[in-house]
Write an enzyme that holds these catalytic residues in place. Structure first.
Site, short mmCIF file in Angstrom:
data_model
loop_
_atom_site.label_atom_id
_atom_site.label_comp_id
_atom_site.label_asym_id
_atom_site.label_seq_id
_atom_site.Cartn_x
_atom_site.Cartn_y
_atom_site.Cartn_z
N SER A 140 0.85 -1.19 0.00
CA SER A 140 0.00 0.00 0.00
C SER A 140 0.88 1.23 0.00
CB SER A 140 -0.89 0.00 1.25
OG SER A 140 -1.55 1.25 1.39
N TYR A 156 -0.90 -1.08 10.49
CA TYR A 156 -1.02 -1.45 9.08
C TYR A 156 0.08 -0.78 8.25
CZ TYR A 156 -3.00 -1.86 4.39
OH TYR A 156 -3.19 -2.13 3.04
#
Length: 234
Positions: A140, A156
Site C-alpha cells: 500500500s 497497518y
C-alpha cells in the site's frame, strides 16, 4: 525444471483483490493455486474461476500450515512459478501514535509481514532452482516513507513499510537468478478490507499485481514499488 504451463500461488485468493488476481491470471493461461485459510472458501472461489484453479488451505500465520500447503501445491502442480502475497489484515483504524496496542501490532505484522515472509521462504528456493520466478508483494502507498503524512492505521502502515523493505532485500538477494521481486499497490479498492465506498473495483485493483506477476522473460524489472503500472517512491 521445465514448465509447459506456469503455476501461480495467490494467498488470500478467495475474495476481493486476491480472487480477481486469480481470475486474471487464469485468463492469461496460468494454472492458479487459490490459497485461503478455509479450504471451503478456496473451493468456492475455484468454482467461480474454472478448471484452471485449484484450492489450497493455507494460514500464513502458521509455518506448519504454509509448509503443508506448499507441499500439496507441488504435488498438484509440480512447481510454483509465480507467488502473489496478497493475504493481509487491517485492524487498527482508531489507533494513533504515540499509543500502541502491542497485541494488535503483533497480529498485524504476523500476517502482513511475517506471513508473506513464511510463504517466500517456502516457495522461492524452488524458483531459484528452476531459474524463473515472479514474486509480487501486495502492499500500500500507506507504507511508503516518502508519502507518509498521517498517523492513521499505524500498525497497518508499519507492516507495509516492512513488507516493502523485504521486497527490496529479496530483490537484491535474487539478482541474476531469474526471479523478479516487486511490490504492488492496488489502490483503494472495493473489497472486504477497502469497504464498499472505495473508488476502484477489484478488476482495476488487480491489474498491477497481475502485470508484475506476468512480466515476460528477459524483463529485468525487480525491486520496485508500482501503482497503476507506474513506479511509486519508497
Amino acid at each position: 525444471m521445465q514448465h509447459g504451463r506456469r503455476t501461480a500461488l495467490v494467498t488470500g485468493g478467495a475474495r476481493g483483490i486476491g480472487l480477481e488476481v486469480c481470475r486474471q491470471l487464469a485468463d492469461r493461461g496460468l494454472r492458479v493455486l487459490v490459497a485461503a485459510r478455509k479450504r471451503e472458501a478456496a473451493e468456492e472461489a475455484c468454482r467461480t474461476i474454472g478448471a484452471a484453479a485449484l484450492p489450497l488451505a493455507m494460514d500464513v500465520t502458521s509455518a506448519k500450515s504454509v509448509g503443508e500447503a506448499v507441499g500439496e501445491a507441488r504435488a498438484l502442480a509440480g512447481g510454483i512459478d509465480v507467488l502473489v502475497n496478497n493475504a493481509g489484515v487491517s485492524l487498527d483504524g482508531q489507533l494513533r501514535p504515540p499509543y500502541v496496542d502491542e497485541d494488535l501490532l503483533r497480529a498485524t505484522l504476523d500476517t502482513n509481514l511475517t506471513g508473506a515472509w513464511r510463504v517466500v521462504e517456502a516457495v522461492v528456493p524452488g524458483m531459484v532452482e528452476s531459474g524463473y520466478g515472479r514474486v509480487v508483494n501486495v502492499t500500500s502507498s500507506y507504507g511508503s516513507l516518502s508519502l507518509m503524512d498521517s498517523g492513521r492505521h499505524p500498525a497497518y502502515r508499519i507492516s507495509k513499510t516492512a513488507l516493502n523493505a523485504l521486497t527490496r532485500m529479496l530483490a537484491a538477494e535474487l539478482a541474476g537468478t531469474g526471479v523478479l521481486v516487486n511490490a504492488a499497490d492496488p489502490g483503494w479498492t472495493r473489497s472486504g478490507m477497502g469497504g464498499p465506498s472505495a473508488p476502484r473495483g477489484p478488476e482495476e485493483g488487480a491489474d498491477t499485481p497481475v502485470w508484475l506477476a506476468t512480466l515476460p522473460e528477459g524483463d529485468g524489472t525487480t525491486g520496485g514499488l508500482f501503482a497503476g503500472r507506474r513506479p511509486l517512491p519508497w
